[in-house]
Design an enzyme around this catalytic site. Structure first.
Site, PDB file in Angstrom:
ATOM      1  CG  ASP A  10      -1.673   1.208   1.446  1.00 25.10           C
ATOM      2  OD1 ASP A  10      -2.450   1.532   0.555  1.00 25.10           O
ATOM      3  OD2 ASP A  10      -1.516   1.869   2.490  1.00 25.10           O
ATOM      4  CG  ASP A  12      -1.574   8.133   2.346  1.00 18.82           C
ATOM      5  OD1 ASP A  12      -0.617   8.479   3.050  1.00 18.82           O
ATOM      6  OD2 ASP A  12      -2.662   8.732   2.335  1.00 18.82           O
TER       7      ASP A  12
HETATM    8  P1  B16 Z   1      -6.530  10.099  -4.053  1.00 19.37           P
HETATM    9  P2  B16 Z   1      -3.602   4.254  -0.025  1.00 19.37           P
HETATM   10  C1  B16 Z   1      -5.464   6.158  -0.155  1.00 19.37           C
HETATM   11  O1  B16 Z   1      -4.151   5.741  -0.380  1.00 19.37           O
HETATM   12  C2  B16 Z   1      -5.529   7.055   1.081  1.00 19.37           C
HETATM   13  O2  B16 Z   1      -5.225   6.297   2.247  1.00 19.37           O
HETATM   14  C3  B16 Z   1      -6.924   7.614   1.220  1.00 19.37           C
HETATM   15  O3  B16 Z   1      -6.979   8.492   2.339  1.00 19.37           O
HETATM   16  C4  B16 Z   1      -7.300   8.379  -0.064  1.00 19.37           C
HETATM   17  O4  B16 Z   1      -8.635   8.878   0.015  1.00 19.37           O
HETATM   18  C5  B16 Z   1      -7.178   7.415  -1.253  1.00 19.37           C
HETATM   19  O5  B16 Z   1      -5.852   6.909  -1.316  1.00 19.37           O
HETATM   20  C6  B16 Z   1      -7.490   8.105  -2.567  1.00 19.37           C
HETATM   21  O6  B16 Z   1      -6.484   9.049  -2.835  1.00 19.37           O
HETATM   22  O7  B16 Z   1      -7.507  11.158  -3.700  1.00 19.37           O
HETATM   23  O8  B16 Z   1      -5.103  10.585  -4.150  1.00 19.37           O
HETATM   24  O9  B16 Z   1      -6.948   9.325  -5.285  1.00 19.37           O
HETATM   25  O10 B16 Z   1      -3.512   4.193   1.468  1.00 19.37           O
HETATM   26  O11 B16 Z   1      -4.572   3.231  -0.610  1.00 19.37           O
HETATM   27  O12 B16 Z   1      -2.252   4.230  -0.685  1.00 19.37           O
HETATM   28 MG    MG Z   2      -2.846   3.250   3.231  1.00 18.43          MG
END
Ligand code: B16
Ligand code: MG
Length: 212
Positions: A10, A12
């Site tokens: 993953d 973030d």
């Molecule tokens: P975006 P991950 C996720 O990343 C985040 O944890 C989540 O908070 C966010 O809403 C989602 O990506 C979408 O992100 O707006 O940049 O498309 O933890 O799956 O790497």
């Molecule tokens: Mg994450």
């Protein structure tokens, strides 16, 4: 556990933490709308797609908006978020991340990203991490977000690996559930480490090197 041949990360919360950037961006949107939003609601957005995040925020306040209004708000949030991402650079990457990725590559594992974010490629490029990965599966190539297993199954497909030979590293409970329902082993880090739904719990990313 079957022999692990590939590690799916993953992004973030695992390789970098941009939680506060997400929080600040959603805070600007919710302030403009005059609706409540705090760190506790933000915590529920971990691993959840942008539009689903907005739905979670709106359901707190029972606000009804059309799909096109939601789309505009999601785009507004992303503009704020992408502005913050300009601050990312390779110096802010935790050295344990670099050491872990380097050693896993040396040991012959295939490495992939399995992220809900549509900004995953941009973030990896800014952090100068892209070259570590054999494939990126992210918010742009899926129709259903975590806890649906699609993002991880796509990652396994891209690296031509059986899901049963993959191990996922996740910081979100939704991501742990997605990994398990993809038939993959899962290591939980950070907030997800509070659950026993993953196969392993770690505090720092380099601990993976002792697990596989
Ligand atoms: P975006 P991950 C996720 O990343 C985040 O944890 C989540 O908070 C966010 O809403 C989602 O990506 C979408 O992100 O707006 O940049 O498309 O933890 O799956 O790497
Ligand atoms: Mg994450």
């Amino acid at each position: 556990m079957p022999k692990v041949k590939a590690v799916i990360f993953d992004l973030d919360g695992v390789l970098i933490s941009t939680d506060h950037y997400h929080y600040e961006a959603w805070k600007k949107v919710t302030n403009n709308l005059n609706i409540a939003f705090d760190e506790q609601v933000n915590h529920r957005l971990r691993g959840v797609s942008r539009l689903e995040s907005l739905n979670i925020i709106l359901e707190q306040e029972d606000v009804q908006l059309s799909e096109s209004e939601k789309q505009l708000l999601a785009e507004e949030k992303n503009r704020y978020y992408v502005q913050s991402l300009q601050k990312l650079n390779k110096e802010i990457v935790d050295q344990r991340v670099i050491v872990t990725l380097t050693k896993l590559k040396e040991r012959g594992f295939k490495l992939a990203i399995g992220s809900s974010s549509k900004n995953a490629q941009y973030i990896l490029d800014r952090l100068k991490l892209t070259s570590f990965f054999d494939a990126i599966s992210d918010g742009n190539n899926i129709t259903q977000s975590k806890p649906n297993p699609e993002v991880f199954l796509k990652a396994a497909e891209y690296i031509v690996e059986d899901p049963g030979n993959c191990i996922v590293i996740e910081d979100a409970l939704t991501g742990v559930r997605a990994a398990k329902s993809a038939g993959m082993a899962c290591v939980a880090i950070g907030h997800a480490a509070l659950t026993d739904e993953a196969d392993y719990q770690i505090e720092t990313i380099d601990e993976i090197l002792d697990i596989i």
